[in-house]
Design a protein around this motif. Sequence first.
Motif, PDB file in Angstrom:
ATOM      1  N   VAL A 224      -9.509  -0.211  -0.941  1.00 53.86           N
ATOM      2  CA  VAL A 224     -10.571  -0.166   0.065  1.00 53.86           C
ATOM      3  C   VAL A 224     -11.885   0.067  -0.666  1.00 53.86           C
ATOM      4  O   VAL A 224     -12.047   1.094  -1.331  1.00 53.86           O
ATOM      5  CB  VAL A 224     -10.320   0.955   1.088  1.00 53.86           C
ATOM      6  N   PRO A 225     -12.848  -0.871  -0.602  1.00 56.35           N
ATOM      7  CA  PRO A 225     -14.109  -0.692  -1.326  1.00 56.35           C
ATOM      8  C   PRO A 225     -15.052   0.255  -0.587  1.00 56.35           C
ATOM      9  O   PRO A 225     -15.216   0.159   0.626  1.00 56.35           O
ATOM     10  CB  PRO A 225     -14.685  -2.119  -1.371  1.00 56.35           C
ATOM     11  N   ARG A 239     -17.105   1.116  -5.091  1.00 53.61           N
ATOM     12  CA  ARG A 239     -16.077   1.898  -5.783  1.00 53.61           C
ATOM     13  C   ARG A 239     -14.710   1.606  -5.166  1.00 53.61           C
ATOM     14  O   ARG A 239     -14.577   1.582  -3.928  1.00 53.61           O
ATOM     15  CB  ARG A 239     -16.397   3.382  -5.639  1.00 53.61           C
ATOM     16  N   PRO A 240     -13.675   1.368  -5.982  1.00 52.62           N
ATOM     17  CA  PRO A 240     -12.347   1.099  -5.417  1.00 52.62           C
ATOM     18  C   PRO A 240     -11.595   2.385  -5.072  1.00 52.62           C
ATOM     19  O   PRO A 240     -11.517   3.313  -5.881  1.00 52.62           O
ATOM     20  CB  PRO A 240     -11.642   0.349  -6.555  1.00 52.62           C
ATOM     21  N   VAL A 241     -11.061   2.451  -3.866  1.00 51.66           N
ATOM     22  CA  VAL A 241     -10.201   3.554  -3.447  1.00 51.66           C
ATOM     23  C   VAL A 241      -8.823   2.974  -3.174  1.00 51.66           C
ATOM     24  O   VAL A 241      -8.678   2.072  -2.347  1.00 51.66           O
ATOM     25  CB  VAL A 241     -10.756   4.253  -2.192  1.00 51.66           C
ATOM     26  N   SER A 242      -7.804   3.467  -3.867  1.00 52.61           N
ATOM     27  CA  SER A 242      -6.463   2.897  -3.792  1.00 52.61           C
ATOM     28  C   SER A 242      -5.631   3.576  -2.707  1.00 52.61           C
ATOM     29  O   SER A 242      -5.566   4.811  -2.656  1.00 52.61           O
ATOM     30  CB  SER A 242      -5.741   3.041  -5.136  1.00 52.61           C
ATOM     31  N   LEU A 243      -5.023   2.770  -1.858  1.00 48.38           N
ATOM     32  CA  LEU A 243      -4.036   3.251  -0.898  1.00 48.38           C
ATOM     33  C   LEU A 243      -2.662   2.871  -1.437  1.00 48.38           C
ATOM     34  O   LEU A 243      -2.341   1.695  -1.541  1.00 48.38           O
ATOM     35  CB  LEU A 243      -4.269   2.625   0.479  1.00 48.38           C
ATOM     36  N   THR A 244      -1.878   3.863  -1.790  1.00 49.87           N
ATOM     37  CA  THR A 244      -0.554   3.615  -2.362  1.00 49.87           C
ATOM     38  C   THR A 244       0.521   4.229  -1.477  1.00 49.87           C
ATOM     39  O   THR A 244       0.221   4.963  -0.525  1.00 49.87           O
ATOM     40  CB  THR A 244      -0.457   4.197  -3.780  1.00 49.87           C
ATOM     41  N   ARG A 346       1.688  -3.056 -12.563  1.00 48.98           N
ATOM     42  CA  ARG A 346       1.077  -2.743 -11.281  1.00 48.98           C
ATOM     43  C   ARG A 346       0.265  -3.940 -10.771  1.00 48.98           C
ATOM     44  O   ARG A 346      -0.233  -4.757 -11.552  1.00 48.98           O
ATOM     45  CB  ARG A 346       0.172  -1.514 -11.386  1.00 48.98           C
ATOM     46  N   LYS A 347       0.097  -4.005  -9.451  1.00 44.06           N
ATOM     47  CA  LYS A 347      -0.708  -5.047  -8.825  1.00 44.06           C
ATOM     48  C   LYS A 347      -1.619  -4.418  -7.782  1.00 44.06           C
ATOM     49  O   LYS A 347      -1.358  -3.309  -7.296  1.00 44.06           O
ATOM     50  CB  LYS A 347       0.183  -6.112  -8.186  1.00 44.06           C
ATOM     51  N   GLN A 348      -2.674  -5.129  -7.441  1.00 45.98           N
ATOM     52  CA  GLN A 348      -3.589  -4.633  -6.428  1.00 45.98           C
ATOM     53  C   GLN A 348      -4.189  -5.795  -5.649  1.00 45.98           C
ATOM     54  O   GLN A 348      -4.257  -6.924  -6.125  1.00 45.98           O
ATOM     55  CB  GLN A 348      -4.713  -3.805  -7.064  1.00 45.98           C
ATOM     56  N   LEU A 349      -4.609  -5.500  -4.425  1.00 47.58           N
ATOM     57  CA  LEU A 349      -5.387  -6.433  -3.614  1.00 47.58           C
ATOM     58  C   LEU A 349      -6.418  -5.634  -2.846  1.00 47.58           C
ATOM     59  O   LEU A 349      -6.279  -4.423  -2.655  1.00 47.58           O
ATOM     60  CB  LEU A 349      -4.473  -7.248  -2.681  1.00 47.58           C
ATOM     61  N   VAL A 350      -7.477  -6.304  -2.418  1.00 46.92           N
ATOM     62  CA  VAL A 350      -8.591  -5.643  -1.734  1.00 46.92           C
ATOM     63  C   VAL A 350      -8.538  -5.968  -0.248  1.00 46.92           C
ATOM     64  O   VAL A 350      -8.313  -7.125   0.142  1.00 46.92           O
ATOM     65  CB  VAL A 350      -9.946  -6.069  -2.335  1.00 46.92           C
ATOM     66  N   LEU A 351      -8.738  -4.955   0.586  1.00 45.35           N
ATOM     67  CA  LEU A 351      -8.798  -5.110   2.036  1.00 45.35           C
ATOM     68  C   LEU A 351     -10.238  -5.012   2.499  1.00 45.35           C
ATOM     69  O   LEU A 351     -10.928  -4.035   2.199  1.00 45.35           O
ATOM     70  CB  LEU A 351      -7.967  -4.025   2.728  1.00 45.35           C
ATOM     71  N   VAL A 352     -10.720  -6.037   3.202  1.00 40.55           N
ATOM     72  CA  VAL A 352     -12.076  -6.032   3.765  1.00 40.55           C
ATOM     73  C   VAL A 352     -11.996  -6.548   5.195  1.00 40.55           C
ATOM     74  O   VAL A 352     -11.621  -7.695   5.432  1.00 40.55           O
ATOM     75  CB  VAL A 352     -13.035  -6.909   2.942  1.00 40.55           C
TER      76      VAL A 352
END
Length: 435
Positions: A224-225, A239-244, A346-352
């Motif tokens: 979540v940016p 800034r990136p905030v990670s939801l894990t 690890r992998k990541q994607l952005v939610l907007v």
Amino acid sequence: MWTSFRDNILRLLEKHVPHKLTRSRYTNPWMDTSTRRLARQKNRAFKKAKATGSAKDHRSYQRLKTSCQKSIRQAHNNYMRDIISPDATQNPKKFWSFVKGKKQESSGVAPLRHEDGTLHSNSQTKANILNTQFKSVFTKEALSALPDKGVNPYSSMEPIDITVNGVRKLLQNVKPHKATGPDSIPARLLKELSDQLAPALTRIYRESLTTGELPDDWKMAHIVPIFKKGDKSKASNYRPVSLTSICSKLMEHILHSNIITHLEQHSILTDTQHGFRSRRSCETQLIYTVHELARNLSEGKQIDAILLDFSKAFDKVPHERLLYKLHYYGVRDNTLTWVRSFLQGRKQLVLVEGERSEEVEVDSGVPHWTVLGPLLFLAFNNDLPEVVDSPVRLFADDVLPHLPNHHKQRRQRHPAKRPCSLTTVGGILANDVPP
């Protein structure tokens, strides 16, 4: 095992837990049900008085308007009293959410500028632009440049014992409003069913630690940016905030408590580090630093200090170098294998705005907003004072080397104006520092 556990939980959620649709429009948080009902009555009375022109209807509207204003003021006062009451210290989230809401407007992600200069307002395009920016800060590690710290002086940490009672306690302490991770298992359910879920999760955790393998859900992060400062159209200003996965965070809690116990018992962590440690905080570091500066100034010594800030510190930590240091400090065997699997692949994607970017691989760094991430960074940064000649103060990735000049200064007319130079150097890259 994890896939079976997750799928059964989600199936039961879909079958037995009712869903509720909420309104997307914003309402003031202090507006309770009775106040809203009174506001609707006032609006209807206003429309009626305007349509009829009757003096009676106008008086009725004025009476409802006065009652509505009084009810809103009372509801607002109760809301503010609830925020600042002594009981609010038990759950300060509401207070800080109120403060943050006053400092900045919640406008989401503004239209972003692509490398070619074009401005994009499409949600998925903005998500991909941000994901590209977050990935660009990762670093490729040169394995030939691994450090050699010499003979290993530390014994291996004790094996980790995962018990049902320990997992149950972690589940009971889960905050029910915590954001759901990629596995879609809500925190409220984990907390409410702690007694029933603890045995199954304990078995999964033991198997994961024994084999050194993690489910794919535990290695995925939804980013979540959050806007920091500057131009809102620049992706680098977010800034990136990670939801894990919450279940993954519980496993991280288990490893964190055992690793930090080992590091503290053997006095491995440098005494100058006050970030992410029990009984140490920004305040304790400030007290030590100010006391030391004041003592040197009272002795008439000049103090030269440099304020260092690592650029993208958590994102640039090289994995192999970090794992080497953990092994050197005694984190070995199954625990080290688990940490390696936790960091790699690890992998990541952005939610907007409800849209997702493409998935990208995470090449370096420790994950943001995870339980284990800060401790891993402390282990990586732990030997920095050994390669700096002057005294160093550390708080997470903030560094203050300072060197008092031991030559007595000439006594001045105004003692408060004794020389003290502070030089700020920003944006020091993590891999610019000696290993």
